[in-house]
Enzyme design. Structure first.
Site, mmCIF file in Angstrom:
data_model
loop_
_atom_site.group_PDB
_atom_site.id
_atom_site.type_symbol
_atom_site.label_atom_id
_atom_site.label_comp_id
_atom_site.label_asym_id
_atom_site.label_seq_id
_atom_site.Cartn_x
_atom_site.Cartn_y
_atom_site.Cartn_z
ATOM 1 N N LYS A 110 0.847 -1.187 0.000
ATOM 2 C CA LYS A 110 0.000 0.000 0.000
ATOM 3 C C LYS A 110 0.886 1.241 0.000
ATOM 4 O O LYS A 110 2.015 1.208 0.497
ATOM 5 C CB LYS A 110 -0.953 -0.024 1.191
ATOM 6 N N SER A 185 -7.823 0.812 5.100
ATOM 7 C CA SER A 185 -7.022 1.574 4.167
ATOM 8 C C SER A 185 -6.245 0.710 3.172
ATOM 9 O O SER A 185 -5.658 1.235 2.232
ATOM 10 C CB SER A 185 -6.046 2.470 4.937
ATOM 11 N N SER A 209 -7.837 -1.710 9.030
ATOM 12 C CA SER A 209 -7.425 -1.454 7.648
ATOM 13 C C SER A 209 -7.061 -2.676 6.837
ATOM 14 O O SER A 209 -6.919 -2.588 5.618
ATOM 15 C CB SER A 209 -6.247 -0.472 7.630
#
Length: 489
Positions: A110, A185, A209
């Protein structure tokens, strides 16, 4: 996009999926089988990397990636193939598997994690893009295990919201319904795995997340306990919310990546395989639908969330586990800590008070981030300290919540993933509250520092996936993965 059924352990990647790149889909075999195909020469690292890059380009409308770098990835893949040829003359297959358990597997971090040579945006337009000169420790660990990063995946600004939309790149779209969010996320990573672009993806989880996007996209996502991953912050402070963990289609693949991230041999993989072969000893599992955000927030579970919980209870019962509602032992007393909602918001936003941005840069922040920033700066330090102290006391006694149970089960998401833009269309205050209502059981696990795994158990009539969350005691990550594997078996 429907997820194909589990591939039997004896299967190997089909030829058309390694030579015909128009049919690229890493879900046709397990991550371990893809890795074995590289080891035996059935497919090269370059071919697997090309497959992933082609799939990412073909499905670019899903918004999984902020940045793709084919040259970067293919150069590393060529180096891997060269190194493999050299090592095979000097190492047994077992030694090679131990040295490079992720050999040739394409993956992506990420865009909150520094990866050498790849742009780092942190999902924000408020600060300049940087290009790190070296990997973050976790990225280095995963790369040393043989994985090949093909780019950086989509995230929300600074990883704060539970939906992956920002001003930097297109939003991460849910492969099960492209009009809906993929969560966050680690939204882009979950999209890439759910769409078959990548076999596995490492994520990080500070309030859900990993588990939230895994649930939204129908995947297994493991949040390890605080300090379990050696490359993570080892502080026992409740302010250390973030842990790193795997996202995968099945628990077996999550175990493969977890073993690498935990810097251990194939421990989780062995426990998972043993559980699939012989089952697990009966466990006592407490079930609760009470959210720590209650009674401050009215938490309403969708019918499919309730059905998923019922399905999870039925699955576990069939495997001989003892299931009991938590109210049978706690009675009318509150299950979670008092004043959790206000204390968590103070804890969650406190770190933003020290954000080093100019006033001009702050103008480019997302409205929600500006709201968090202003709230943190306006809150008296004494109030923040009191909130942190209260949650630290709660975390110090984390094992007390288990009572007579070995682990706990909750719903994961209260409702289906909202449509893109739904959260951000609201006033920031309402946006935050609705995120809490959407994910009412995830952040408390980070506060307590406990491990938890998301397990898909139900598909609704409209094709969306629904999950349960299993919460374990410290050091039970392998057990949680084994339980998740048997629930899918």
């Amino acid at each position: 996009m429907a997820v194909p059924p589990r591939v039997p352990q004896s299967a190997s990647p089909r030829a058309e999926h390694t030579t015909d790149l128009s049919k690229a889909d890493f879900r046709v075999a397990t991550a371990a089988q893809w890795r074995q195909a590289v080891e035996t020469g059935e497919v090269s690292c370059v071919e697997l990397t090309t497959t992933a890059l082609t799939a990412a380009g073909t499905m670019s409308e899903l918004g999984a990636f902020i940045h793709l770098d084919p040259e970067f990835a293919l150069t590393r893949a060529e180096q891997q193939d060269t190194t493999l040829n050299l090592l095979q003359d000097h190492m047994t297959a077992r030694e090679l598997r131990h040295a490079a358990p992720l050999l040739g597997l394409p993956t992506a971090f990420k865009d909150l994690v520094p990866v050498a040579g790849l742009p780092l945006t942190l999902g924000t337009a408020a600060s300049p893009v940087t290009v790190p000169s070296q990997d973050a420790p976790l990225a280095r660990t995963v790369h040393h295990a043989g994985a090949i990063s093909i780019g950086k995946t989509q995230v929300p600004e600074f990883g704060l919201p539970c939906y992956s939309e920002n001003q930097v790149a297109d939003p991460a779209r849910n492969p099960l319904d492209v009009t809906r969010t993929a969560g966050g996320s680690t939204g882009g990573g979950a999209v890439a795995v759910a769409a078959g672009i990548l076999p596995v993806a490492p994520g990080s989880d500070g309030g859900g997340s990993i588990r939230i996007p895994a649930a939204a996209c129908g995947l297994v996502g493991l949040k390890p306990g605080r300090g379990r991953i050696p490359d993570d912050d080892q502080s026992r402070s409740v302010q250390n919310l973030v842990t790193s963990g795997p996202i995968a289609t099945i628990a077996e693949d999550a175990a493969l990546l977890f073993d690498v991230m935990a810097k251990q041999g194939p421990t989780a993989q062995s426990i998972v395989q043993e559980a699939l072969a012989t089952g697990l000893a009966p466990l006592r599992i407490g079930v609760t639908t009470e959210s720590p955000f209650s009674p401050d927030l009215d938490i309403v579970l969708a019918e499919d969330a309730v059905r998923a919980l019922e399905t999870g209870i039925s699955m576990l019962g069939r495997h001989g586990h003892q299931i009991q509602g938590t109210e049978n032992c706690t009675g009318p007393e509150r299950f979670w800590a008092e004043d959790y909602h206000q204390n968590f918001q103070a804890l969650w936003t406190a770190r933003l008070a020290d954000l080093n941005l100019s006033s001009k840069q702050e103008e480019h922040l997302e409205p929600l981030t500006r709201y968090f920033l202003e709230s943190a700066r306006a809150r008296p330090q004494a109030v923040t300290r009191a909130s942190v102290a209260a949650l630290q006391e709660f975390a110090d006694d984390a094992h007390d919540i288990f009572g007579p149970w070995d682990l706990l089960m909750t719903p994961m998401l209260a409702s289906a993933p909202p449509h893109l833009g739904w959260f951000s269309s609201m006033a920031p205050e309402d946006n935050y509250v609705e995120q809490c209502r959407f994910t009412p059981y995830s952040s408390v696990v980070n506060v307590l520092g406990l491990p938890a795994v998301n397990v898909p158990v139900h598909t609704s009539a409209d094709g969306m996936s629904w999950s349960v969350q299993l919460i374990g005691k410290y050091g039970t990550e392998e057990q949680l993965l084994a339980l998740a594997a048997t629930m899918a078996d």
